[in-house]
Motif scaffolding. Structure first.
Motif, PDB file in Angstrom:
ATOM      1  N   ALA A 199       0.589  -1.063  -0.111  1.00  9.50           N
ATOM      2  CA  ALA A 199       0.111   0.000  -0.112  1.00  9.50           C
ATOM      3  C   ALA A 199       0.997   1.128  -0.116  1.00  9.50           C
ATOM      4  CB  ALA A 199      -0.706  -0.007   1.194  1.00  9.50           C
ATOM      5  N   THR A 314      -8.877  -7.230  -6.940  1.00 11.38           N
ATOM      6  CA  THR A 314      -8.765  -6.488  -5.729  1.00 11.38           C
ATOM      7  C   THR A 314      -9.626  -6.869  -4.598  1.00 11.38           C
ATOM      8  OG1 THR A 314      -8.346  -4.485  -6.895  1.00 11.38           O
ATOM      9  CG2 THR A 314      -8.021  -4.369  -4.813  1.00 11.38           C
ATOM     10  N   SER A 342       1.180  -5.919  -7.607  1.00 11.21           N
ATOM     11  CA  SER A 342       0.039  -5.359  -7.670  1.00 11.21           C
ATOM     12  C   SER A 342      -0.093  -4.784  -8.866  1.00 11.21           C
ATOM     13  CB  SER A 342      -0.324  -4.376  -6.498  1.00 11.21           C
ATOM     14  OG  SER A 342       0.822  -3.483  -6.548  1.00 11.21           O
TER      15      SER A 342
END
Lengths: 432, 248
Positions: A199, A314, A342
């Motif tokens: 993140a 996701t 990701s």
């Protein structure tokens, strides 16, 4: 009769060969069907046309023009990414997106809509193509771009080479100050820690990827090392880089990757001491660690190997990834090359594009025949339940159902396939 | 090597050689028959060159002997002088078709021998006058011995080989190098019809590197790759009464 091998060392005989060295040349009529073949870096049968014909593009290797102010490059489709780098890097430019090998052709990169460690920031390869010329078997040449023949543009990006022969391409390079990157590496103990690192990583770094220990189980499941990279800004003192290439000179009689060698490697690699801060790394070992060992695919022995690469959306990604890792660890199969990354939400113009918002997991498995295929079916079920997809450039096993679920645009795409083109993969996922 | 004139620039071997020359910063003048193919080669080299203006091209059919003096003059003018010439043009005759037709045979000999000899004559005279220069010509191992499968090609290349040998002798007192390049089997569009397996087949880029080295060092007769020298030594030593019965 020439035998072609995919990167996973699957073999296919091609009956007819056409190797144009002139992009203006017409396509001869095929005896059965054609498939354009670039550098053979795909793993499965997306780049094979068993018993069909092959259009080898290696001689379409000319540059056409370069605008040093804007980074706009025009080149024939057989030019390799390596050749582009050799040309562009000394001039202060870099590929906008690069896959894990630089020995792929531009045409192949478009046909598979390849992605790189910067997908979360800039999207896939197809996002940086201004246009290309598509040559059809009926002799028509179409200039395909978002503004002209936009449907052909969308069908051919990720179009698996089936819409025709891409002869030349116009693409946008991106500027760099030097050939180096600042790379930050951090160890993480499990999947939850990965998500936390990622993140932050996506916000801070242009390039992100994680290596996973795919044999770790229990609380250590999903442990690995996270790498965040960025092109180095201009600076005076740069290290000297020596390009080193070794080769695996022959295929060993059996695979060097087995349960013992794998768990030993993984443990050592996970515990490998990491630099305490960011390190300056040359682009070659950062982007292409495997290219440094030519013919590395040989270490899997004569039976070769399969790559399994999937994407899970996701939503529920954590759960899907945990389940995938659990099943892989339980099987004892796997490789030291386990990668988790990701994907961002920049859409590709390609209808059959593999990257979509979520996470992609890629692993190599030595080909153990039925055992490997059973594991894959096991993993397919997880991917299917999550609404994900497999990557055709790596795949040799997926069935028609999984393909169609993963690529809902397949039917729309079918209308754009050139009637004289076909591939092993397409015949496999569209039986009958 | 500063100012290089290349005949047959659209051939794969010549194109690869030109890329190496351009990487070295040489000025290059390209001559090729097909304008579209020549344009593609020109665009590629200009994109790679540090100075795009140093790369020039003119399309010409080298069977038109009368054009040769003007072509050489145009190149010398465009490059600001001439110190190196590579003659790389040619065709691969259909041996069987030539056997049935005198006209075809003579046409192939015109392209592969006579047009080469015309260029070599003109360039040798120019280089002799300036007492400097390197003339490199792509011959072939096929010119070392006539054999049933390709003697129209072989005899043309053989004629060139002998002509260049004499020229080399004459040019030596002028300090001009005459280099005869003899490639073996090379994987190019010209040999597309052949089944190309095996270690005897070389890549154009490899041959190009050999040509560059040979031109730079002014060697006399260069077999590429090197091992063909020994293969031909053996081939040439086979007595005629045995060789005439073989199907090579």
């Amino acid at each position: 009769m020439k035998v072609y091998r995919s990167w996973g060392r699957l073999a296919a005989r091609a009956g007819q060969l056409f190797m144009p060295s002139d992009r203006h040349a017409e396509l001869p009529a095929p005896e059965r069907h054609w498939l354009p073949i670039g550098q053979g870096r795909s793993y499965g049968d997306v780049g094979l046309n068993p018993d069909g014909g092959a259009i080898e593009t290696a001689r379409l290797d000319r540059l056409i023009g370069f605008n040093a102010a804007t980074g706009l490059l025009r080149c024939e489709s057989g030019v390799t990414l390596d050749a582009i780098l050799a040309f562009a890097v000394p001039r202060g430019w870099f590929l906008p997106v690069t896959p894990g090998t630089r020995f792929a052709s531009v045409g192949g990169a478009i046909a598979n809509d390849v992605h790189g460690k910067n997908h979360h920031a800039v999207g896939s390869f197809g996002c940086h193509i201004n246009g290309f010329e598509l040559l059809r078997s009926d002799g028509r040449r179409l200039w395909c771009s978002p503004a002209e023949n936009a449907d052909w543009f969308g069908a051919s990006i990720g179009g698996l080479g089936l819409t025709g022969l891409i002869t030349w391409v116009e693409m946008r390079l991106r500027p760099i100050a030097n050939p180096y990157l600042w790379v930050d590496s951090r160890r993480f103990g499990n999947l939850e820690e990965f998500f936390a690192l990622d993140a932050e990583g996506q916000r801070r770094h242009e390039y992100t990827v994680a290596w996973l220990d795919c044999l770790a189980r229990g609380s250590a499941r999903g442990r690995g090392v996270y790498y965040g990279g960025d092109h180095a800004p201009a600076q005076r003192d740069l290290p000297v880089h020596r390009s080193r290439q070794r080769s695996v000179p022959f295929t060993p009689p059996l695979s060097l990757i087995n349960r013992l060698s794998l768990s030993a490697f993984n443990t050592l690699y996970y515990r490998k001491p990491l630099p305490s801060g960011p390190a300056l790394v040359h682009y070659e070992p950062y982007f292409y660690p495997l290219d440094g060992l030519l013919q590395w695919n040989r270490i899997y022995g004569p039976r070769g190997f399969y790559q399994y690469q999937c994407v899970v959306p996701t939503a529920d990604a954590a759960q899907s990834l945990a389940e995938l890792l659990e099943r892989i660890a339980r099987s004892g199969q796997g490789s030291f090359l386990a990668v988790l990354k990701s994907f961002g939400d920049k859409p590709s113009p390609g209808w059959l594009s593999f990257p979509r918002p979520g996470y992609t997991l890629a692993l190599d498995f030595p080909n153990r025949g039925a055992a490997t295929r059973d594991l894959f079916r096991d993993l397919d079920a997880v991917v299917r339940a999550a609404g994900g997809a497999l990557y055709p450039a790596k795949d040799a096993c997926m069935d028609a159902t999984l393909f169609r679920h993963g690529y809902p645009a397949w039917e729309r795409f079918s209308a754009y396939i050139d009637p004289a083109f076909s591939s092993g993969l397409w015949r496999r996922v569209n039986p009958g | 090597m500063r100012n290089v004139l290349i005949f047959g620039a659209t051939s794969r071997i010549a194109e690869e050689t030109a890329r190496l020359l351009v990487a070295r910063g040489c000025r290059v003048f390209l001559v090729g028959r097909n304008p579209q193919k020549l344009d593609a080669v020109l665009a590629d080299l200009r994109t790679r060159a540090a100075e795009p203006g140093h790369i020039h091209a003119e399309a010409a059919d080298l069977d038109q002997i009368e054009r040769h003096p003007a072509l050489i003059e145009a190149a010398a003018t465009a490059l600001g002088g001439l110190d190196t010439v590579l003659i790389a043009h040619g065709t691969l005759p259909d041996q069987r078709a030539c056997e049935a037709s005198v006209a075809k045979t003579l046409a192939e000999i015109h392209t592969n021998a006579l047009s080469v000899i015309s260029l070599a004559t003109l360039i040798a005279n120019r280089f002799a006058a300036q007492n400097a220069g390197t003339l490199a010509v792509i011959g072939s191992v096929a010119g070392d011995r006539g054999r049933q499968s390709n003697y129209v090609y072989g005899s043309a290349k053989g004629m060139v080989d002998l002509f260049l040998q004499g020229l080399r002798n004459r040019m030596s007192r002028h300090g001009v190098a005459v280099v005869t390049i003899k490639p073996g089997f090379v994987d190019t569009p010209m040999t597309a019809a052949f089944d190309k397996k095996g270690p005897l087949w070389a890549q154009p880029a490899t041959v190009a590197a050999g040509i560059l080295a040979a031109m730079g060092s002014g060697r006399d007769i260069v077999y590429l790759p090197w091992f063909w020298r020994f293969i031909l030594l053996i081939i040439r030593s086979i007595p005629e009464r045995i060789f005439k019965r073989l199907s090579l």
